[in-house]
Design an enzyme around this catalytic site. Structure first.
Site, PDB file in Angstrom:
ATOM      1  CG  ASP A   1     -15.400   7.718   2.273  1.00  0.00           C
ATOM      2  OD1 ASP A   1     -16.344   7.544   2.736  1.00  0.00           O
ATOM      3  OD2 ASP A   1     -14.602   7.036   2.913  1.00  0.00           O
TER       4      ASP A   1
ATOM      5  CG  ASP B   1      -4.770   5.675  -0.723  1.00  0.00           C
ATOM      6  OD1 ASP B   1      -5.320   6.341  -1.886  1.00  0.00           O
ATOM      7  OD2 ASP B   1      -5.403   4.979   0.038  1.00  0.00           O
TER       8      ASP B   1
ATOM      9  CB  CYS C   1      -9.858   3.943  -6.447  1.00  0.00           C
ATOM     10  SG  CYS C   1      -9.034   4.514  -5.070  1.00  0.00           S
TER      11      CYS C   1
ATOM     12  CE  LYS D   1     -10.836   7.695  -5.360  1.00  0.00           C
ATOM     13  NZ  LYS D   1      -9.935   8.644  -4.475  1.00  0.00           N
TER      14      LYS D   1
ATOM     15  CD1 TRP E   1      -2.764   1.705   0.584  1.00  0.00           C
ATOM     16  CD2 TRP E   1      -1.325   2.415   2.087  1.00  0.00           C
ATOM     17  NE1 TRP E   1      -3.258   2.833   0.977  1.00  0.00           N
ATOM     18  CE2 TRP E   1      -2.294   3.487   1.918  1.00  0.00           C
ATOM     19  CE3 TRP E   1      -0.402   2.601   3.172  1.00  0.00           C
ATOM     20  CZ2 TRP E   1      -2.446   4.725   2.553  1.00  0.00           C
ATOM     21  CZ3 TRP E   1      -0.234   3.985   3.595  1.00  0.00           C
ATOM     22  CH2 TRP E   1      -1.219   4.942   3.314  1.00  0.00           C
TER      23      TRP E   1
ATOM     24  CG  ASP F   1     -11.630   3.684  -3.078  1.00  0.00           C
ATOM     25  OD1 ASP F   1     -10.959   2.640  -3.126  1.00  0.00           O
ATOM     26  OD2 ASP F   1     -11.420   4.576  -2.214  1.00  0.00           O
TER      27      ASP F   1
HETATM   28  C1  GLA Z   1      -9.111   5.027  -0.468  1.00  0.00           C
HETATM   29  C2  GLA Z   1      -9.056   5.928  -1.524  1.00  0.00           C
HETATM   30  C3  GLA Z   1      -8.671   7.321  -1.309  1.00  0.00           C
HETATM   31  C4  GLA Z   1      -9.861   8.017  -0.659  1.00  0.00           C
HETATM   32  C5  GLA Z   1     -10.386   6.882   0.674  1.00  0.00           C
HETATM   33  C6  GLA Z   1     -11.656   7.541   0.937  1.00  0.00           C
HETATM   34  O1  GLA Z   1      -8.273   4.929   0.433  1.00  0.00           O
HETATM   35  O2  GLA Z   1      -7.798   5.298  -2.251  1.00  0.00           O
HETATM   36  O3  GLA Z   1      -8.266   8.190  -2.355  1.00  0.00           O
HETATM   37  O4  GLA Z   1     -11.040   7.942  -1.616  1.00  0.00           O
HETATM   38  O5  GLA Z   1     -10.480   5.484   0.240  1.00  0.00           O
HETATM   39  O6  GLA Z   1     -11.900   6.492   2.024  1.00  0.00           O
END
Ligand code: GLA
Length: 934
Positions: free
Chosen positions: A539, A720, A698, A648, A371, A650
């Site tokens: 988020d 991230d 993502c 997006k 990560w 995720d």
């Molecule tokens: C993940 C994504 C981030 C963000 C967070 C939100 O970590 O990679 O860019 O969107 O979630 O919780």
């Protein structure tokens, strides 16, 4: 000239298949054992040579301990000779002839075999109630071969001795297993599903809808060539362990890692499959809907070879699909397994491709990390044994990527032979490179067998993920450029092909969960001032979510944070002249959510066991149609409620307790794969329903950055970690397999939230430009200077975006091998280029090598201009750092160099960096001036 025509070619006299890509040939043949023997993968050879490369088999020297090969059943039974007997029509007559002949014949063994073979065929026809006067057609022979195979396997060592009566006692045992008539191939039934008996709703099994990208309803059989030559070709039949193979079974003499592992109801695990027939198709063969694959715009872009291999004892049919992309050095492969037997078979290992290589000094390049440190370039020399990497996390993962390069000799960016492998798959995968005792290499790539068991009932079939194989004689860079072009033109949804996404700002690193209508509007208005075009509400906007503990699954706006709803917010954003984007995590559910209280059984779990949470959330069971439908409806409602231009998607944890309430015990080994197929179906349905929305996938940053995802969405959030220096490594590594245009990349604030490192706006901007280019910071905090800089970089990006996104990438300096990185983008006719160079760690007093450019036209004279010069200058007497508002140029203010492509590539550009994470950008424009001399 035929020599350069791409396609699939079959030479019956040598049973030789040639798969000709743009510049390379991939050659294998059917050997006397009906096994597919790999011969060659490399640059084109003279046609006459390519048609018969069987001499290469001579390098296959059996070891003393190697099991012997299995010679062709046809040869063994004397069937070839039988067919030659033209003046006899009746099987019984033939048998009589051979019975009489055997006593007088000089070659008693051969005569007995002929007698035996004719007797067996006649007996089988009698048992079948067939026509005893029937001709010995190829159909009869093939059926006989199938039916006699079990006996052949067992009696191989006995050499089919006949008894004194002239009859083979074994052949009179009429209780031979029957292979059922094979149903027509799905390849020939447009739009028909492969699987006939499946009753569960399965994403994989849904019938193809016409017109879906990448598949063709009408598959044209171009050349249904049958193999007719079964004359013995091999000087000696050698065992499988000695040979290079296209498909490797387990348990019949090949001790390397197999392509397939099965288990039958009787506990047996052998799976020898033999060549049965093949088809050559124009275009591409059918794949199930929502299956990531390299699609075509027109069938003339590719030719497909489908080889059918049979296990004559059990009825398992294996179809190897090879699609030659005419305009690329690429071959797409996948495998379809069909159970045409009477009992179920469990598939325990299904590799999408097996490629054997003769001995060399092999190196593996892989993309591994963690990560916030995804896709670091890892290169190793392959030594004896298996070198493997894999994901067992349910997603392709941050840790390893379903991609690898094999180089002959140490990997080089520009030179040498390299072979690339990319699996179009987003779940558990495995890559293996095995150096056997002979020094030969086997590569396997496919679904990770760990925990995988797919139950194939009679009549059912299974399609493996697709794998792309790429050849390069220009080192690692050649593999990347080929994949970039292929993925841009045949993988990423066609509608996004030449698209430049709007410059966006994302609320995540700006305010994290602290969003509200007012905050978003404020961020949007500040962003608008500097030229940002779209704001993404990340988020925290739904349910009652204020942190990671709640609300996933409750996809409706939080009424406290968004009192005017998404409708009101979207309206206000659009009124400002900005576009609006939204974050979802559709595959997850929080325990603290309405969805979970209504449907606690909708997550992956095993009743009576604990449910492991990750980031406080559970994974929805997307193997279940009911769950997929629910989420589809939730998302559809939101996306159709107001104008939304970007999503997006995720996925913030990996799978545990992989078990589904909806499937029987016998199918639980399928759930991890069914989950991925479920994700594909959901993504496919949503992106089809909202084709105007740009989707960016993502997964906790770049935890699912793979070619499978690119089939649905044109861009993927790379990590991230938004620190520019960390990003240099991540993005450099990512480009080994994936095009720049799909790499999600944003400018973030300093000190950076992941590393606390501070880098200049220039370096942050240049790094983000080599990706989708957006912002991930609070624009309310920006100084006037910063605002000015951002506005200028956005203008610059807008001007350069087309070249960056569509240019041909050449990597120049490798940050994994030095303390600097550089790469360049060149347009198709080499009349324009951009050169980016970054310093990571400045070694004081140490000078850099000249930056040798690539991809330019040697004869063209280029004007080289430095863009966005630095602002800091060092006083060399005192060492003090000072600001120089006029700009600090590499070659002096407003000084442009005029140099030929040859000079730029051979003598290069001098580059000086002043501090850690310094950077430079050159623009090259071809001029009309001609070179005066050379
Ligand atoms: C993940 C994504 C981030 C963000 C967070 C939100 O970590 O990679 O860019 O969107 O979630 O919780």
């Amino acid at each position: 000239m035929n020599n350069h025509v791409p396609g699939v070619f079959f030479e019956p006299s040598t049973r030789n298949f040639r798969l000709r890509t743009r510049q390379a040939a991939y050659v294998f043949r059917v050997n006397d054992s009906r096994v597919l023997e790999h011969l060659y993968w490399g640059p084109f050879l003279p046609l006459e040579d390519e048609e018969d490369l069987s001499y290469l088999s001579l390098s296959s020297v059996p070891g003393p301990f190697d099991p012997r090969g299995v010679i062709s059943v046809a040869t063994m039974m004397g069937l070839n000779e039988l067919e030659d007997l033209a003046d006899e029509n009746d099987l019984r007559e033939r048998w009589k002839v051979y019975t009489k002949a055997k006593d007088s014949a000089e070659d008693r063994v051969k005569s007995r075999r002929l007698e035996n073979a004719s007797w067996r065929l006649w007996s089988m026809e009698r048992v079948r109630g067939g026509d005893l006067n029937k001709d010995l057609s190829e159909g009869v022979m093939l059926r006989a071969l199938g039916e006699s195979q079990s006996k052949d396997e067992n009696s191989m060592d006995k050499g089919f001795e006949v008894n004194d009566d002239g009859n083979n006692l074994e052949s009179l045992n009429l209780d031979v297993p029957r292979v059922k008539e094979r149903p027509p191939s799905p390849l020939l039934i447009p739009g028909q599903r492969i699987v006939s008996k499946e009753t569960k709703s399965s994403p994989k099994l849904s019938p193809k809808k016409s017109g879906s990208a990448g598949n063709y309803d009408i598959v044209h059989v171009d050349d249904p060539t049958e193999v007719t030559n079964w004359q013995k070709l091999d000087p000696d039949v050698i065992g499988k362990n000695t040979q290079l193979l296209e498909f490797a079974d387990q348990g019949t003499g090949d001790y390397r890692s197999p392509s397939l592992q099965v288990r039958y109801e009787d506990g047996s695990t052998l799976s020898p499959v033999y060549y049965f027939r093949h088809r050559i198709l124009k275009g591409k063969s059918w794949m199930p809907e929502f299956f990531p694959n390299i699609y075509l715009s027109d069938p003339s872009e590719a030719t497909t070879l489908v080889l059918e291999l049979h296990d004559f004892v059990t009825g398992l049919v294996v179809e190897l699909h090879y699609t030659v992309m005419h305009d690329y050095n690429a071959i797409c492969r996948h495998v379809v397994f069909m159970n045409n037997g009477d009992s179920s078979v469990s598939l325990q290992r299904v590799m999408s491709c097996t490629v054997d290589f003769d001995t060399d000094d092999y190196y593996l390049t892989q993309l591994s990390g963690s990560w916030a440190r995804e896709r670091q370039v890892v290169q190793t020399r392959l030594l004896d044994g298996i070198t493997a990497f894999q994901s067992g996390r349910g997603a392709s993962s941050h840790q390893h990527n379903p991609f690898a390069i094999i180089s002959c000799g140490a990997p080089n960016e520009e030179y040498g032979t390299a072979f690339g492998f990319s699996l179009l798959y987003s779940g558990n995968f495995q890559f293996e490179a095995e150096i056997s005792e002979t020094g030969r290499l086997r590569v396997n790539l496919g679904i990770n067998p760990q925990g995988f068991v797919w139950n194939l009932e009679p009549g059912e079939s299974f399609c493996s993920p697709e794998c792309v194989l790429v050849f390069s004689d220009q080192g690692v860079g050649g593999i990347s450029r080929e994949l970039h072009r292929l993925f841009c033109e045949h993988l990423i949804p066609q509608r996004w092909r030449n698209f430049v996404p709007p410059v966006l700002i994302n609320t995540w690193e700006a305010v994290y969960f602290n969003i509200s209508h007012e905050v978003v509007v404020e961020l949007a208005s500040k962003a608008k001032e500097v030229g940002i075009e779209l704001i993404v509400l990340d988020d925290g906007w739904f349910g009652h979510r204020n942190d990671t503990t709640s609300s996933l699954g409750d996809w409706y706006p939080n009424p406290e944070k968004l009192p005017y709803g998404l409708v009101g917010l979207s309206k206000e954003i659009h009124a400002m002249g900005l576009q609006f984007g939204l974050w979802f995590e559709p595959e997850m559910v929080s325990r603290d959510s309405e969805l979970y209280s209504l449907h606690p059984d909708w997550c992956l779990h095993i009743p009576a066991r604990g449910r492991t949470v990750g980031r406080n959330q559970l994974v929805l069971d997307l193997s279940r149609a009911v769950v997929r439908d629910y989420i589809f409806n939730q998302l559809s409602n939101i996306l159709s409620s107001c104008p939304i231009e970007y999503v997006k998607w995720d996925m913030n944890r990996h799978l545990t307790e992989v078990f589904s309430q909806d499937w029987p015990a016998s199918r639980q080994g399928e759930i991890a794969h069914r989950y991925v197929l479920g994700v594909y179906e959901l993504l496919g349905r949503i992106t089809n329903a909202f084709p105007h929305i740009v989707f960016e996938t993502c997964s906790g940053g770049g935890g699912r950055f793979d070619a499978g995802m690119l089939y649905f969405a044109p861009q993927i959030w790379a990590s991230d970690n938004t620190d520019a220096v960390s990003r240099i490594y991540i993005q450099y590594g990512t480009t080994l397999a994936y095009p720049t245009c799909c790499i999600g990349s944003h400018v973030s604030t300093i000190p950076n939230h992941q590393t606390l490192r501070s880098t200049s706006m220039k370096t942050r901007s240049l790094v983000a430009m080599c990706g989708t280019f957006g912002y991930e910071l609070d624009p309310r905090q920006l100084s006037e200077d910063e605002k000015g800089e951002i506005a200028a970089y956005i203008q610059l990006y807008k001007r350069l975006a087309h070249l960056i996104r569509n240019g041909i990438l050449y990597r120049l300096w490798n940050p994994f091998l030095s303390s600097s990185a550089a790469w360049m983008f060149v347009n198709n006719d080499a009349s324009q280029a951009l050169v980016f160079a970054f310093n990571i760690r400045r070694e004081v007093g140490r000078l850099l090598p000249r930056l040798l450019l690539r991809g330019l036209c040697y004869e063209t004279v280029y004007e080289v201009e430095e863009l966005c010069p630095g602002k800091l200058v060092r006083n060399i007497d005192t060492g003090a750092i000072m600001l120089d508002p006029r700009g600090v140029y590499q070659y002096g203010e407003n000084k442009k160099l005029l140099l030929s492509g040859r000079t730029l590539c051979c003598a290069g550009l001098p580059v000086k960096f002043l501090f850690d994470a310094d950077s430079v950008l050159f623009e090259l424009k071809g001029t009309t001036s001609a070179l005066s001399s050379f």
